[in-house]
Motif scaffolding. Sequence first.
Motif, PDB file in Angstrom:
ATOM      1  N   ILE A  22       1.029  -1.032   0.213  1.00  0.00           N
ATOM      2  CA  ILE A  22       0.209  -0.046   0.007  1.00  0.00           C
ATOM      3  C   ILE A  22       1.027   1.323   0.039  1.00  0.00           C
ATOM      4  O   ILE A  22       0.719   2.248  -0.830  1.00  0.00           O
ATOM      5  N   ILE A  23       2.006   1.139   0.977  1.00  0.00           N
ATOM      6  CA  ILE A  23       2.934   2.254   0.721  1.00  0.00           C
ATOM      7  C   ILE A  23       3.463   2.556  -0.546  1.00  0.00           C
ATOM      8  O   ILE A  23       3.636   3.768  -1.039  1.00  0.00           O
ATOM      9  N   VAL A  24       3.903   1.561  -1.121  1.00  0.00           N
ATOM     10  CA  VAL A  24       4.751   1.615  -2.585  1.00  0.00           C
ATOM     11  C   VAL A  24       3.642   1.984  -3.538  1.00  0.00           C
ATOM     12  O   VAL A  24       3.873   2.937  -4.468  1.00  0.00           O
ATOM     13  N   GLN A  25       2.424   1.565  -3.440  1.00  0.00           N
ATOM     14  CA  GLN A  25       1.598   2.024  -4.506  1.00  0.00           C
ATOM     15  C   GLN A  25       1.052   3.449  -4.388  1.00  0.00           C
ATOM     16  O   GLN A  25       1.025   4.229  -5.326  1.00  0.00           O
ATOM     17  N   ASN A  26       0.764   3.798  -3.057  1.00  0.00           N
ATOM     18  CA  ASN A  26       0.513   5.310  -2.850  1.00  0.00           C
ATOM     19  C   ASN A  26       1.609   6.083  -3.584  1.00  0.00           C
ATOM     20  O   ASN A  26       1.479   7.315  -3.967  1.00  0.00           O
ATOM     21  N   LEU A  27       2.828   5.605  -3.336  1.00  0.00           N
ATOM     22  CA  LEU A  27       4.127   6.652  -3.769  1.00  0.00           C
ATOM     23  C   LEU A  27       4.022   6.608  -5.306  1.00  0.00           C
ATOM     24  O   LEU A  27       4.406   7.901  -5.652  1.00  0.00           O
ATOM     25  N   LEU A  48      10.281  -3.257  -5.149  1.00  0.00           N
ATOM     26  CA  LEU A  48      10.378  -2.291  -4.068  1.00  0.00           C
ATOM     27  C   LEU A  48       9.641  -2.731  -2.935  1.00  0.00           C
ATOM     28  O   LEU A  48       9.969  -2.588  -1.966  1.00  0.00           O
ATOM     29  N   THR A  49       8.232  -3.416  -3.253  1.00  0.00           N
ATOM     30  CA  THR A  49       7.582  -3.888  -2.293  1.00  0.00           C
ATOM     31  C   THR A  49       8.301  -4.848  -1.311  1.00  0.00           C
ATOM     32  O   THR A  49       8.219  -4.979  -0.060  1.00  0.00           O
ATOM     33  N   ASP A  50       8.715  -5.861  -1.962  1.00  0.00           N
ATOM     34  CA  ASP A  50       9.776  -7.100  -1.535  1.00  0.00           C
ATOM     35  C   ASP A  50      10.808  -6.178  -0.545  1.00  0.00           C
ATOM     36  O   ASP A  50      11.239  -6.861   0.575  1.00  0.00           O
ATOM     37  N   ALA A  51      11.510  -5.370  -0.803  1.00  0.00           N
ATOM     38  CA  ALA A  51      12.485  -4.643  -0.281  1.00  0.00           C
ATOM     39  C   ALA A  51      12.120  -4.013   0.941  1.00  0.00           C
ATOM     40  O   ALA A  51      12.540  -4.218   2.141  1.00  0.00           O
ATOM     41  N   VAL A  52      10.897  -3.406   0.928  1.00  0.00           N
ATOM     42  CA  VAL A  52      10.327  -2.694   2.046  1.00  0.00           C
ATOM     43  C   VAL A  52      10.089  -3.655   2.921  1.00  0.00           C
ATOM     44  O   VAL A  52      10.120  -3.344   4.046  1.00  0.00           O
TER      45      VAL A  52
END
Length: 253
Positions: free
Chosen positions: A64-69, A210-214
């Motif tokens: 969700i953080i990545v999508q919003n970003l 990016l999601t996997d890294a976060v």
Amino acid sequence: MTTMPLRNTATLAWRTLVQIKHNPFELIDFSVQPIMFLLLFTYVFGGAMAGSPAEYLTFALPGIIVQNLIFATMNTGIGLNTDISKGVFDRLRSLPISRFAPLAGRISADVIKQAWAIALLLGLGMVLGFRIETGPVAVLAAFGLLLVFAMSLSWLSVLVAMLASAPEKVQIFGFVVFFPITMASGAFVDPSTMPGWLEAFAEINPTTVLTDAVRGLLSGGPVAGPAIWSLVWAAGFLVVFAPLSVRAFRRRV
């Protein structure tokens, strides 16, 4: 002389941030929208996806953080296109400032807004039950990686802003391109549940890496591989779209 562009950039970034005081609605995309997505994904899809909202939140919050970003980077383009349409750049061009400070200033201001949105989502997620399983250094690394990626991807938004005739067209482009990229990824579901051809796309999708890294930096798990690929994607966006944006900017203004 070398500090002049930096001062110009900082001044114009501050101009963008100060506008929030007079127009709080500018923070909607960085505040209300993230909260809405977090609550909807957690409580609408959580039970079906993971058996309970709490279990799904642990998996989905980084996505969700990545999508919003990713979606929020289009605000950079919308803001720049609006300034061009209103003649702001014509007035700035008459001033003794660095020619490209308006671009760098807008990107810098929006990266600060992105930091606010990330902190907001992470804080609300913890209130809802998300737990960070790593340490402060890993959390700061997650913030840094996200902001580097946001800064790099913003150059695509800048390019679209220089080519589009109206802010609405920048917004349409963002939805058409970013919606399938963020949804066809590992942000909200395990790619192994997808058809083979879509799984192959999802695995290399920048949203997924990016999601996997976060996810690894916040909850534990593999970090090095996803983080490296995230930086590779970020470098690619910067190398490709920054020069094209600058060229389009020169032609536009």
